[in-house]
Design a protein around this motif. Structure first.
Motif, PDB file in Angstrom:
ATOM      1  N   VAL A 111       0.857  -1.183   0.000  1.00  0.00           N
ATOM      2  CA  VAL A 111       0.000   0.000   0.000  1.00  0.00           C
ATOM      3  C   VAL A 111       0.893   1.233   0.000  1.00  0.00           C
ATOM      4  CG1 VAL A 111      -1.788   1.276   1.244  1.00  0.00           C
ATOM      5  CG2 VAL A 111      -1.801  -1.227   1.255  1.00  0.00           C
ATOM      6  N   ILE A 112       0.664   2.124  -0.968  1.00  0.00           N
ATOM      7  CA  ILE A 112       1.505   3.320  -1.100  1.00  0.00           C
ATOM      8  C   ILE A 112       0.643   4.565  -0.918  1.00  0.00           C
ATOM      9  CG2 ILE A 112       3.001   4.619  -2.677  1.00  0.00           C
ATOM     10  CD1 ILE A 112       3.715   1.923  -4.007  1.00  0.00           C
ATOM     11  N   ASN A 113       1.045   5.407   0.012  1.00  0.00           N
ATOM     12  CA  ASN A 113       0.351   6.663   0.273  1.00  0.00           C
ATOM     13  C   ASN A 113       0.299   7.520  -0.993  1.00  0.00           C
ATOM     14  OD1 ASN A 113      -0.033   9.437   1.061  1.00  0.00           O
ATOM     15  ND2 ASN A 113       0.386   8.787   3.171  1.00  0.00           N
ATOM     16  N   LYS A 114      -0.842   8.177  -1.235  1.00  0.00           N
ATOM     17  CA  LYS A 114      -0.985   9.013  -2.433  1.00  0.00           C
ATOM     18  C   LYS A 114       0.016  10.157  -2.480  1.00  0.00           C
ATOM     19  CE  LYS A 114      -5.781   8.425  -3.781  1.00  0.00           C
ATOM     20  NZ  LYS A 114      -7.118   9.049  -3.825  1.00  0.00           N
ATOM     21  N   CYS A 160       8.908   5.309  -6.162  1.00  0.00           N
ATOM     22  CA  CYS A 160       8.583   3.998  -5.573  1.00  0.00           C
ATOM     23  C   CYS A 160       8.859   2.887  -6.581  1.00  0.00           C
ATOM     24  CB  CYS A 160       7.118   3.959  -5.155  1.00  0.00           C
ATOM     25  SG  CYS A 160       6.710   5.034  -3.770  1.00  0.00           S
ATOM     26  N   MET A 161       8.487   3.131  -7.836  1.00  0.00           N
ATOM     27  CA  MET A 161       8.684   2.107  -8.867  1.00  0.00           C
ATOM     28  C   MET A 161      10.168   1.920  -9.161  1.00  0.00           C
ATOM     29  SD  MET A 161       6.866  -0.007 -10.405  1.00  0.00           S
ATOM     30  CE  MET A 161       8.129  -1.245 -10.607  1.00  0.00           C
ATOM     31  N   ALA A 162      10.932   2.999  -9.093  1.00  0.00           N
ATOM     32  CA  ALA A 162      12.381   2.884  -9.297  1.00  0.00           C
ATOM     33  C   ALA A 162      12.981   1.996  -8.211  1.00  0.00           C
ATOM     34  CB  ALA A 162      13.032   4.267  -9.280  1.00  0.00           C
ATOM     35  N   ARG A 163      12.480   2.137  -6.996  1.00  0.00           N
ATOM     36  CA  ARG A 163      12.978   1.325  -5.876  1.00  0.00           C
ATOM     37  C   ARG A 163      12.655  -0.151  -6.096  1.00  0.00           C
ATOM     38  NH1 ARG A 163      14.994  -1.379  -3.134  1.00  0.00           N
ATOM     39  NH2 ARG A 163      15.528  -1.364  -0.923  1.00  0.00           N
ATOM     40  N   ILE A 164      11.437  -0.404  -6.573  1.00  0.00           N
ATOM     41  CA  ILE A 164      11.027  -1.786  -6.849  1.00  0.00           C
ATOM     42  C   ILE A 164      11.870  -2.359  -7.999  1.00  0.00           C
ATOM     43  CG2 ILE A 164       9.118  -3.204  -7.740  1.00  0.00           C
ATOM     44  CD1 ILE A 164       7.229  -1.289  -6.142  1.00  0.00           C
ATOM     45  N   ALA A 165      12.105  -1.540  -9.029  1.00  0.00           N
ATOM     46  CA  ALA A 165      12.910  -2.000 -10.170  1.00  0.00           C
ATOM     47  C   ALA A 165      14.336  -2.319  -9.726  1.00  0.00           C
ATOM     48  CB  ALA A 165      12.918  -0.927 -11.258  1.00  0.00           C
ATOM     49  N   ARG A 166      14.835  -1.548  -8.774  1.00  0.00           N
ATOM     50  CA  ARG A 166      16.178  -1.817  -8.252  1.00  0.00           C
ATOM     51  C   ARG A 166      16.231  -3.175  -7.557  1.00  0.00           C
ATOM     52  NH1 ARG A 166      18.654   0.311  -3.233  1.00  0.00           N
ATOM     53  NH2 ARG A 166      20.874  -0.017  -3.388  1.00  0.00           N
ATOM     54  N   PHE A 167      15.157  -3.480  -6.844  1.00  0.00           N
ATOM     55  CA  PHE A 167      15.064  -4.796  -6.192  1.00  0.00           C
ATOM     56  C   PHE A 167      15.164  -5.911  -7.235  1.00  0.00           C
ATOM     57  CE2 PHE A 167      12.125  -8.342  -5.521  1.00  0.00           C
ATOM     58  CZ  PHE A 167      12.703  -8.956  -4.420  1.00  0.00           C
ATOM     59  N   TYR A 168      14.383  -5.775  -8.323  1.00  0.00           N
ATOM     60  CA  TYR A 168      14.393  -6.828  -9.350  1.00  0.00           C
ATOM     61  C   TYR A 168      15.753  -6.931 -10.023  1.00  0.00           C
ATOM     62  CZ  TYR A 168       9.448  -7.933  -9.014  1.00  0.00           C
ATOM     63  OH  TYR A 168       8.228  -8.375  -8.566  1.00  0.00           O
ATOM     64  N   LYS A 169      16.382  -5.808 -10.273  1.00  0.00           N
ATOM     65  CA  LYS A 169      17.717  -5.821 -10.875  1.00  0.00           C
ATOM     66  C   LYS A 169      18.681  -6.590  -9.968  1.00  0.00           C
ATOM     67  CE  LYS A 169      21.654  -2.798 -11.559  1.00  0.00           C
ATOM     68  NZ  LYS A 169      22.387  -3.452 -10.482  1.00  0.00           N
ATOM     69  N   HIS A 170      18.585  -6.324  -8.681  1.00  0.00           N
ATOM     70  CA  HIS A 170      19.483  -6.960  -7.720  1.00  0.00           C
ATOM     71  C   HIS A 170      19.231  -8.463  -7.612  1.00  0.00           C
ATOM     72  CE1 HIS A 170      21.006  -8.043  -3.657  1.00  0.00           C
ATOM     73  NE2 HIS A 170      21.991  -7.253  -4.031  1.00  0.00           N
TER      74      HIS A 170
END
Ligand code: SF4
Length: 140
Positions: free
Chosen positions: A20-23, A30-40
């Motif tokens: 859940v992400i606050n508006k 936030c998506m860049a952070r998630i993409a970094r997770f997948y890259k890692h």
């Protein structure tokens, strides 16, 4: 909230894990952070996942800083399609689909990050802009 109703809304329940992400948050960041997770976490066996997850992260990271152009976003969309359906395991789709969702549901927010001129015109030293050195006088 179930699998069928989310499909009707061009989304999906995936593994049913929910974030859940606050508006008030910057959704691109936030998506860049998630993409970094997948890259890692990519094991690196499939080229589309190994390379594509890095491309997605780098473009989104630049978008977070307002350093992208609209053509970068077209490229981002293209990268997700190059990953989707071209990998051994579902991790590839797992990394590409959230980015596709961002572009589908938050396009206005993404476009707001793209008011800058292309980086090539600014002569910024971006590591993966491989021809950057050709723009420098000392290398001409
Ligand atoms: S799709 Fe799966 S197997 Fe292929 S590189 Fe990514 S994590 Fe590894």
């Amino acid at each position: 909230m179930d699998f069928d109703s989310l499909i009707e809304n061009k989304s999906g329940l995936g593994t049913a894990g929910i974030v859940v992400i606050n508006k008030n948050q910057d959704i691109v960041s936030c998506m860049a952070r998630i993409a970094r997770f997948y890259k890692h976490e990519s094991c690196g066996q499939c080229t589309p996942c190994r390379e594509g997850s890095g491309w997605m992260w780098r473009i989104l990271d630049r978008a977070t800083k307002g350093e992208t152009t609209l053509s970068d976003i077209d490229l981002l969309d293209d990268v997700t399609k190059q990953i989707e359906g071209h990998t051994i395991c579902a991790f590839g789709e797992g990394s590409a689909w959230p980015v596709q969702g961002l572009l589908r549901h938050f396009r206005k927010e993404v476009d707001k990050k793209c008011s800058n001129d292309p980086l090539i015109k600014k002569k910024k030293d971006v590591p993966y802009l491989v021809d950057q050195h050709l723009l420098e006088k000392k290398n001409a």
